[in-house]
Design a protein around this motif. Structure first.
Motif, PDB file in Angstrom:
ATOM      1  N   THR A 298       4.661   5.899   6.537  1.00  0.00           N
ATOM      2  CA  THR A 298       3.444   5.499   7.257  1.00  0.00           C
ATOM      3  C   THR A 298       2.395   6.594   7.175  1.00  0.00           C
ATOM      4  N   THR A 299       2.800   7.834   7.300  1.00  0.00           N
ATOM      5  CA  THR A 299       1.865   8.959   7.188  1.00  0.00           C
ATOM      6  C   THR A 299       1.235   9.000   5.803  1.00  0.00           C
ATOM      7  N   ILE A 300       2.061   8.842   4.774  1.00  0.00           N
ATOM      8  CA  ILE A 300       1.536   8.869   3.407  1.00  0.00           C
ATOM      9  C   ILE A 300       0.600   7.703   3.161  1.00  0.00           C
ATOM     10  N   ALA A 301       1.003   6.501   3.578  1.00  0.00           N
ATOM     11  CA  ALA A 301       0.163   5.317   3.367  1.00  0.00           C
ATOM     12  C   ALA A 301      -1.153   5.426   4.142  1.00  0.00           C
ATOM     13  N   GLY A 302      -1.086   5.957   5.366  1.00  0.00           N
ATOM     14  CA  GLY A 302      -2.294   6.081   6.172  1.00  0.00           C
ATOM     15  C   GLY A 302      -3.251   7.145   5.675  1.00  0.00           C
ATOM     16  N   ASN A 303      -2.750   8.133   4.961  1.00  0.00           N
ATOM     17  CA  ASN A 303      -3.608   9.220   4.479  1.00  0.00           C
ATOM     18  C   ASN A 303      -3.958   9.111   3.009  1.00  0.00           C
ATOM     19  N   LEU A 304      -3.512   8.077   2.361  1.00  0.00           N
ATOM     20  CA  LEU A 304      -3.818   7.908   0.946  1.00  0.00           C
ATOM     21  C   LEU A 304      -5.317   7.694   0.732  1.00  0.00           C
ATOM     22  N   ALA A 305      -5.925   6.790   1.475  1.00  0.00           N
ATOM     23  CA  ALA A 305      -7.360   6.518   1.322  1.00  0.00           C
ATOM     24  C   ALA A 305      -8.219   7.734   1.682  1.00  0.00           C
ATOM     25  N   PRO A 306      -7.946   8.440   2.804  1.00  0.00           N
ATOM     26  CA  PRO A 306      -8.740   9.637   3.085  1.00  0.00           C
ATOM     27  C   PRO A 306      -8.608  10.715   2.011  1.00  0.00           C
ATOM     28  N   ALA A 307      -7.418  10.877   1.445  1.00  0.00           N
ATOM     29  CA  ALA A 307      -7.230  11.895   0.401  1.00  0.00           C
ATOM     30  C   ALA A 307      -8.002  11.517  -0.861  1.00  0.00           C
ATOM     31  N   VAL A 308      -7.992  10.233  -1.208  1.00  0.00           N
ATOM     32  CA  VAL A 308      -8.758   9.782  -2.378  1.00  0.00           C
ATOM     33  C   VAL A 308     -10.250   9.941  -2.114  1.00  0.00           C
ATOM     34  N   LYS A 309     -10.678   9.611  -0.888  1.00  0.00           N
ATOM     35  CA  LYS A 309     -12.097   9.765  -0.544  1.00  0.00           C
ATOM     36  C   LYS A 309     -12.519  11.229  -0.640  1.00  0.00           C
ATOM     37  N   ALA A 310     -11.642  12.124  -0.239  1.00  0.00           N
ATOM     38  CA  ALA A 310     -11.958  13.555  -0.304  1.00  0.00           C
ATOM     39  C   ALA A 310     -12.163  14.012  -1.743  1.00  0.00           C
ATOM     40  N   THR A 311     -11.436  13.417  -2.680  1.00  0.00           N
ATOM     41  CA  THR A 311     -11.594  13.822  -4.086  1.00  0.00           C
ATOM     42  C   THR A 311     -12.880  13.280  -4.688  1.00  0.00           C
ATOM     43  N   ARG A 312     -13.466  12.270  -4.061  1.00  0.00           N
ATOM     44  CA  ARG A 312     -14.676  11.644  -4.618  1.00  0.00           C
ATOM     45  C   ARG A 312     -15.959  12.091  -3.939  1.00  0.00           C
ATOM     46  N   LEU A 313     -15.895  13.093  -3.086  1.00  0.00           N
ATOM     47  CA  LEU A 313     -17.110  13.597  -2.441  1.00  0.00           C
ATOM     48  C   LEU A 313     -18.016  14.224  -3.497  1.00  0.00           C
ATOM     49  N   PRO A 314     -19.315  13.947  -3.429  1.00  0.00           N
ATOM     50  CA  PRO A 314     -20.236  14.492  -4.444  1.00  0.00           C
ATOM     51  C   PRO A 314     -20.454  15.990  -4.262  1.00  0.00           C
TER      52      PRO A 314
END
Length: 163
Positions: A140-156
């Protein structure tokens, strides 16, 4: 059953029938197990959504730090591991704390609830259930933090240079 009654003082009178409700009890336990499983899955989904919201808010608050780190040469993989790793470490810490509290409650609570602690023995701790719960919490922790981690990699990166 009639043979066992023959050796006692009770003689069978008429048909000997079972009077227990083992079949009904097994059916009730099966229904309760299903209800608890569905409730557990629902709670994991709700907690996953909560973790997702907290993770997105954390990335929004740390956006400048993450972008500066990218501008200094960190790869997207490093940013992903930083965000996801931090969440997993917190999740494992909370899971370990929960396990310690559950073990302590299992072995200490019967002594506190009984006036004579020597009469009441602590039940065996269900280690397999604990391992399944820790695995579910980690997933659950991994699934819940997958989107925030991906978003962090796409910050301009350009936004950090402008500010």
């Amino acid at each position: 059953m009639a043979d066992s009654l023959h050796y006692t003082r009770f003689a069978p009178q008429g048909d000997v029938r079972r009077a227990d409700t083992v079949d009904q009890l097994e059916k009730s336990i099966g229904i309760l197990s299903t209800v608890f499983l569905v409730a557990g899955v629902a709670l994991l989904l709700v907690s996953g959504i909560g973790i997702l919201n907290v993770g997105l808010a954390s990335v929004r608050e740390r956006a400048r730090e993450l972008v500066v780190r990218r501008a200094m040469g960190a790869s997207k993989g490093h940013i992903f591991i930083q965000v996801m790793g931090g969440a997993v470490v917190v999740g494992l810490g909370v899971g370990a704390l929960g396990t310690v509290l559950a073990v302590a409650a299992t072995y200490a609570l019967p002594g506190f609830l009984s006036a004579n602690a020597s009469i009441v023995q602590a039940p065996d701790f269900p280690w397999w259930a604990c391992a399944v719960a820790l695995g579910a919490a980690l997933l659950t922790t991994i699934a819940g933090n997958l989107a925030p981690a991906v978003k962090a990699t796409r910050l301009p990166v350009a936004s950090a240079l402008r500010e």
